[in-house]
Design an enzyme around this catalytic site. Structure first.
Site, PDB file in Angstrom:
ATOM      1  N   GLN A 133      -2.209  -2.419   3.482  1.00 28.02           N
ATOM      2  CA  GLN A 133      -0.822  -2.123   3.332  1.00 28.02           C
ATOM      3  C   GLN A 133      -0.178  -2.830   1.754  1.00 28.02           C
ATOM      4  O   GLN A 133      -0.705  -3.871   1.562  1.00 28.02           O
ATOM      5  CB  GLN A 133       0.045  -2.866   4.320  1.00 28.02           C
ATOM      6  N   ASP A 285     -13.396   7.637  -4.852  1.00 28.76           N
ATOM      7  CA  ASP A 285     -12.412   8.126  -4.197  1.00 28.76           C
ATOM      8  C   ASP A 285     -11.197   8.635  -5.242  1.00 28.76           C
ATOM      9  O   ASP A 285     -10.103   8.160  -4.673  1.00 28.76           O
ATOM     10  CB  ASP A 285     -11.988   6.820  -3.276  1.00 28.76           C
TER      11      ASP A 285
END
Length: 934
Positions: A133, A285
């Site tokens: 987060q 990614d």
């Protein structure tokens, strides 16, 4: 994470997977009875409900499944629209973790209280992802930062999810073998855990930022991107510089700020091309959530999240660059060499289909609205490949569907292909079209050219292959090669025998202009007309074995040949270039150069040709026709294919397996040198004197164009694999020198080649075998192996298992290994040179004996014979001095390098210089084409 949770997650995953699989199988049956728009409606509803099932499961389980969903949501180029629209919700934030959990992790990791660390901390997260987060904060020193905090317990969840994903992939591969994603999941299992250590990500971030900033801004390969600075890191907390930017899925803001989306994706693609091809270290990614766009013009991309970053070796970097350029140029030889270099192994020899699949990797991206057409095009391509596979392997339709043509896929290439797919998905998501071949090409070329420059003779001893020096002459030769340098030498091999022993075995330079791998002693060079000397040796071998006579008319052994006034042409006329067929097939090959790839058709046409002159009346060089004429003679006299005769007569007795071919077999492409032209020398070609012996179809006005075009044609896989016994031999200098050492010793086989030469001469399998063609069966524990043993168009047999290197051909090969001579005729030298008892079989005072160019020494005596090829390669022997030498080159020139090499070696050994290699002596036709200053 307790056992109960592990079992629950596993059951949920497998249950949903089974439900989706059964649903699609049922719909496949159902739509067979539907028509038109109703069929499309059924499929759309099926995709929609299953996409919802996938989304709900991924949101519930989080962890690895969210990352998988993010990846799938970017594949608008290949997945149905329902999956894209549903799964792209995963690109937004997931439900946030509690602030209490976040603060607890920060304080535990950094060893300080939140108040001591930050003067301000925004409670509402900027984003919540599968692993962490992110919150915005202000450090005590006033710096604006973002704080990335790993979720509690996520490591155990990710590792368990990897096990479940592996199980699902194994099940899919069993149920539907054509969809085997094991290589991908295996690589993911290896790389994904690295994302769980933020120290690793911090170092990756610094490395990529450093790599991308090293180029000069004026450099064409400079990339304009922004990467946040790393402030602090621990295993579970990462603090980065805050950069204000626009998310890529915020189309409204992109439009409002005037962001050029096509330019944006192009710059992101360039950044990845730099990371892959220049740095060999890249982020694996690149999904939309890992990019921002600067709000300030010119709106540079901001690169984020370097947890999954791949480092590849220099060799793999070169192989990927070579694969890219081979795909761009349709170069089958370079593509197969790249596959070999990277460790990609195929079970079947289908180079054209391999090229088409490679091109799919680098195809242009398409907007999402064209996904349907793109999926259909890919499906059509798959069906064409499947049809070709069935034809090649003789498998039935069901077996072909269950057959995996890839035997081994390199793990390093897995993340590379994932990156390409994600970049393509990114451009589809933003509805822009990107031409990857144009954007990435400069970086791939820079990689290969840069490696070449790094290993030139002025900067590295690696330019000359590291092998022992056999003699003082070899030491001086290596100095000469170093002095000549890369302006004139791309790649070269030199080997020499004296009195049956190796005295020189040197390799230097690179395999090709775009192939920076070093030339080794076992590298294979295209040697053009040097091949004629090898082919002529086969004819002499058949005569020596009593299968043929020089005075015999060709029509006697090849009945179809005896038409159109060719009934009086004898074997010696062909060997001596006096058959009158010097122009045979010249017009046909000029109109269609690829005609020479078809052996049987070439023999058929040569048998129907008409001579221009009476047999024996004039000696005119048979540039190409020599090979088809001799090849037809060899096959009809022996009853065997020419490659079998080559192995039986020369390859096996001399123990030079894998290093001399007339038409290469599949599987050796990685050792091939690539031809190029010395463009400086091309300017001199037009100034050469007109060769009186040139056939009419090879005029002076065509010469420069032909010389420049020859490498392009002879680098192609079709030509390299074809049987062209006048022009497409491939060999190493050490194999060629050993051959001429045997000829110079009247057929006596020399002692074994120098043990210092690595890899050892004769250590290769001559005809490589492909891996087993194994058809998977759903019944576990059983295998059904089908071997496709049909000879291919070049005469080689593709079989399913590795065999002894001497197995190809008949049982005589094993007997040949025991002999000490390849010729019994004590006067074989006279036959080669057309002297003594054989002088009546050649054109008086001509350049050729029986198949070989005759060389005179400075006293005018005939003491040597051999054959040179267009561009500079050569092989010859001096009978009186028991000396043999070979030179192979891949930078075609006017011959100055070869002459300098031969002149030095002969001078060092006190051997008379053959006129072919002097500045003023008479030259053969191939050396006349390559005549230049000494």
């Amino acid at each position: 994470m307790g056992l109960g949770n592990i079992i629950t997650r596993r059951l949920k995953v497998f249950a949903i997977a089974l439900i989706i699989y059964v649903d699609y199988k049922a719909v496949q049956k159902r739509v067979q009875w539907a028509k038109g728009s109703k069929k499309n409606t059924i499929w759309e509803k099926t995709h929609e409900r299953n996409a919802r099932r996938v989304l709900n499961l991924m949101i519930e389980l989080e962890g690895l499944w969210v990352k998988l969903g993010q990846y799938l949501s970017t594949r608008a180029d290949v997945l149905p629209e329902a999956y894209i629209s549903v799964l792209k919700q995963l690109q937004d934030s997931l439900p946030p973790r509690s602030l209490k959990e976040v603060c607890r992790t920060i304080e535990k990791e950094l060893g300080k209280s939140m108040k001591d660390l930050f003067s301000g901390f925004i409670h509402t997260p900027l984003a919540t992802a599968s692993i962490a987060q992110v919150h915005r904060a202000t450090m005590q020193d006033g710096r604006e930062v973002v704080v990335k905090v790993q979720h509690d317990g996520v490591k155990e969840i990710i590792l368990e999810d990897l096990k479940n994903a592996k199980s699902i992939v194994n099940w899919i591969a069993w149920a539907e073998p054509q969809y085997d994603f094991n290589p991908m999941i295996d690589e993911w299992c290896k790389e994904a855990p690295k994302e769980l250590d933020f120290n690793h990500e911090a170092e990756n971030t610094r490395t990529v930022a450093r790599n991308l900033s090293q180029s000069n801004s004026s450099d064409s390969n400079y990339v304009h991107v922004m990467i946040p600075e790393v402030i602090l890191s621990t295993e579970k907390v990462l603090i980065l510089e805050y950069m204000d930017g626009i998310r890529l899925n915020d189309n409204e803001s992109l439009v409002a700020h005037g962001v050029d989306k096509e330019k944006l994706v192009e710059e992101i693609t360039r950044a990845y091309a730099h990371q892959i091809y220049i740095d060999g270290f890249f982020n694996g990614d690149p999904h939309p959530g890992n990019f921002l766009v600067s709000k300030v013009p010119p709106h540079h991309p901001i690169l984020l999240d370097f947890g999954l970053t791949k480092s590849i070796s220099s060799s793999m970097k070169q192989a990927l660059a070579k694969m890219f350029l081979a795909s761009a140029e349709g170069d089958l030889v370079a593509l197969l060499a790249a596959f070999s270099q990277m460790g990609l192994k195929l079970r079947v020899d289908m180079p054209q289909q391999a090229l088409e699949m490679a091109k799919i990797f680098f195809r242009n991206s398409t907007p999402a609205k064209e996904a349907t057409e793109n999926i259909k095009a890919l499906q059509d391509q798959r069906e064409r490949n499947m049809k070709a596979l069935r034809e090649k392997t003789k498998l039935n339709e069901k077996e072909a569907q269950r057959f995996n043509p890839v035997d081994a896929f390199p793990s390093d290439a897995i993340i590379f292909t994932r990156v390409l797919n994600l970049l393509r998905g990114l451009s589809s998501t933003l509805n822009v079209r990107i031409v990857y071949l144009e954007i990435m090409r400069p970086f791939a070329e820079s990689t290969l050219q840069g490696t070449m420059m790094m290993h030139g003779p002025a900067t590295s001893s690696q330019w000359i292959y590291d092998s022992p020096i056999h003699s003082d002459a070899e030491a001086r030769l290596r100095k000469l090669l170093h002095d000549i340098g890369t302006d004139k030498i791309l790649g070269i091999q030199v080997c020499a025998y004296k009195d049956g022993k190796v005295i020189i075995d040197t390799a230097a330079g690179r395999l090709g202009k775009y192939d920076p791998r070093p030339v080794q002693p076992d590298s294979l060079f295209p040697v053009f007309s040097v091949t004629k000397g090898i082919t002529a040796g086969l004819v002499h071998w058949l005569v020596d074995k009593g299968k043929l006579r020089f005075e015999e008319t060709i029509a006697n052994i090849w009945p179809k040949f005896g038409n159109n006034k060719k009934d009086l042409i004898q074997v010696n006329h062909v060997l001596n270039h006096t058959s009158g067929l010097h122009n045979a097939m010249g017009d046909a090959t000029k109109d269609d150069p690829l005609l020479m790839c078809y052996w049987e058709e070439s023999l058929n046409r040569i048998s129907k040709s008409t001579p221009d002159t009476e047999p024996g009346s004039v000696q005119l060089y048979h540039y190409l026709s020599f090979g088809w004429l001799c090849g037809g003679i060899i096959e009809h006299a022996s009853g065997k294919k020419i490659q079998q005769v080559l192995e039986e007569a020369i390859i096996h007795p001399l123990n030079i397996e894998g290093e001399m071919y007339i038409g290469i077999p599949p599987g050796i492409e990685s050792r091939l040198a690539t031809l190029t032209v010395d463009m400086d020398d091309i300017e001199k070609v037009m100034q050469q004197r007109q060769n009186a012996d040139m056939p009419a179809n090879l005029t002076r006005s065509d010469l420069a164009q032909i010389v420049a075009g020859v490498p392009v044609i002879f680098n192609t896989l079709n030509i390299r694999r074809a049987i062209i016994p006048a022009a497409n031999g491939h060999c190493s200098a050490r194999a060629l020198a050993r051959y001429y050492a045997a000829l110079g010793a009247a057929g006596q086989i020399p002692p074994p080649h120098s043990s210092n030469s690595k890899p050892s001469l004769g250590s290769h399998v001559h005809i490589p075998k492909l891996p087993s063609i194994t058809v998977s069966k759903k019944k576990k524990g059983t295998n059904n192996t089908t071997s496709a043993q049909k000879p291919n168009s070049k005469g080689y047999t593709l079989v399913s298992s590795h065999t002894n290197k001497h197995e190809h051909g008949d049982s005589d090969n094993n007997i040949q290994q025991k002999v000490t001579k390849i010729f019994e005729n004590q006067k074989i030298h006279d036959a080669f040179m057309g002297t003594g008892d054989f002088s009546g079989l050649i054109y008086p005072e001509g350049k050729f004996g029986l198949g070989f160019r005759r060389y005179r020494n400075t006293d005018g005596n005939l003491t040597s014979f051999g054959h040179s090829g267009l561009g500079g390669s050569t092989g010859f022997c001096d009978v009186e001095n028991n000396f043999a030498m070979a030179v192979t080159v891949n930078k075609m020139s006017l011959g100055g390098v070869t002459r300098s090499v031969v002149q030095l070696v002969c001078a060092e050994l006190g051997i008379p210089l053959p006129d072919e290699f002097s500045s003023s002596g008479e030259k053969g036709p191939d050396m006349q084409l390559t005549l230049g200053p000494s």
